[in-house]
Design a protein around this motif. Sequence first.
Motif, PDB file in Angstrom:
ATOM      1  N   PHE A  41       0.828  -1.210   0.000  1.00  0.00           N
ATOM      2  CA  PHE A  41       0.000   0.000   0.000  1.00  0.00           C
ATOM      3  C   PHE A  41       0.865   1.265   0.000  1.00  0.00           C
ATOM      4  O   PHE A  41       0.454   2.301  -0.537  1.00  0.00           O
ATOM      5  N   THR A  73       1.657   1.584  -3.536  1.00  0.00           N
ATOM      6  CA  THR A  73       0.462   2.036  -4.261  1.00  0.00           C
ATOM      7  C   THR A  73       0.258   3.534  -4.091  1.00  0.00           C
ATOM      8  O   THR A  73      -0.010   4.257  -5.062  1.00  0.00           O
ATOM      9  N   TYR A  92      -3.954   7.117   5.805  1.00  0.00           N
ATOM     10  CA  TYR A  92      -4.201   6.309   4.608  1.00  0.00           C
ATOM     11  C   TYR A  92      -3.983   4.831   4.909  1.00  0.00           C
ATOM     12  O   TYR A  92      -4.802   3.978   4.550  1.00  0.00           O
ATOM     13  N   LYS A 113      -6.628   3.131   6.954  1.00  0.00           N
ATOM     14  CA  LYS A 113      -7.819   2.789   6.177  1.00  0.00           C
ATOM     15  C   LYS A 113      -7.605   1.540   5.323  1.00  0.00           C
ATOM     16  O   LYS A 113      -8.513   0.725   5.160  1.00  0.00           O
ATOM     17  N   LYS A 114      -6.402   1.399   4.782  1.00  0.00           N
ATOM     18  CA  LYS A 114      -6.157   0.380   3.769  1.00  0.00           C
ATOM     19  C   LYS A 114      -5.641  -0.949   4.313  1.00  0.00           C
ATOM     20  O   LYS A 114      -5.996  -2.013   3.797  1.00  0.00           O
TER      21      LYS A 114
END
Length: 273
Positions: A9, A12, A42, A45-46
């Motif tokens: 992530f 990403t 972030y 959340k991921k």
Amino acid sequence: MDMDSLFNFIDTFNGETHGTTDYYKETIYIVKDGEFFTPLSYLKKKVEGFDEDLLLKQGYIYDSLELIGDERFSSWYEKQFSRKLKRSHAKKTLFLHLPDNKMIFDAIETVNKSYETLRSQKILFNGKKLPVQLGEWYAKCIFGLMQKKSTSQRGFDFYIGEKRVEVKVHWGDHTSPKGVKVRKSLVDLSDYVVVIYLARNLMIREVCFLDSDFVMRKFSGKGHTVFLKDSDIVSYFFSKSSKHGDKVANANALMKYALPNLAMNLAESFGNQ
């Protein structure tokens, strides 16, 4: 928490820009390989089961952008969010990153050898600055301390969450009979007092974690200074007590940088963490 998922992530996030999001407001960034930054919010959340404490346990530490500086981050920030990094925001920005512990350990051994040479040649008589900063770094690693710009002129203060921590470093194989000297006003401003005792070879020979209220009650004599004598606080030494063991965020760092005798004493409490 799956670390591979975390790193994926991070890749990403860094694979595209985020100028239309509110992530530019983030004040804590997870760092990968020293150049890839990702907002903490972030990743929360991921990444399934994201656990900030687990990162601390695995050796990640907090560093302040204001303290260490990083031109690379400023460039990254501008590219990512299409805006300049404001000075006011930079002052609040923290990095959570993984230091190269092998490189640091090797450097400590080299520094110790250099110190011994300089001492034997009667060149070096006072090595205060390096041991103090190294001891503070140990405290950051072990307790997961955040280092924030002080509102006073002191420079930087240490925190566990919102609680302020006064860190004192004593360097030497033995403590002075007078004890470790701490300014009473700084104890009064803090929630905790941490004393890192470094041996002459710059490894940790003892750690003491105290509640500031306890220090003020027990040592609130006249004057502006508190003297923490070994005989008065020995029962709170990590080698003697596990009372504040729950405050340790990274037991591996404690064991890694401890003298062998201390590490053996701590093995029962922290060896399996």
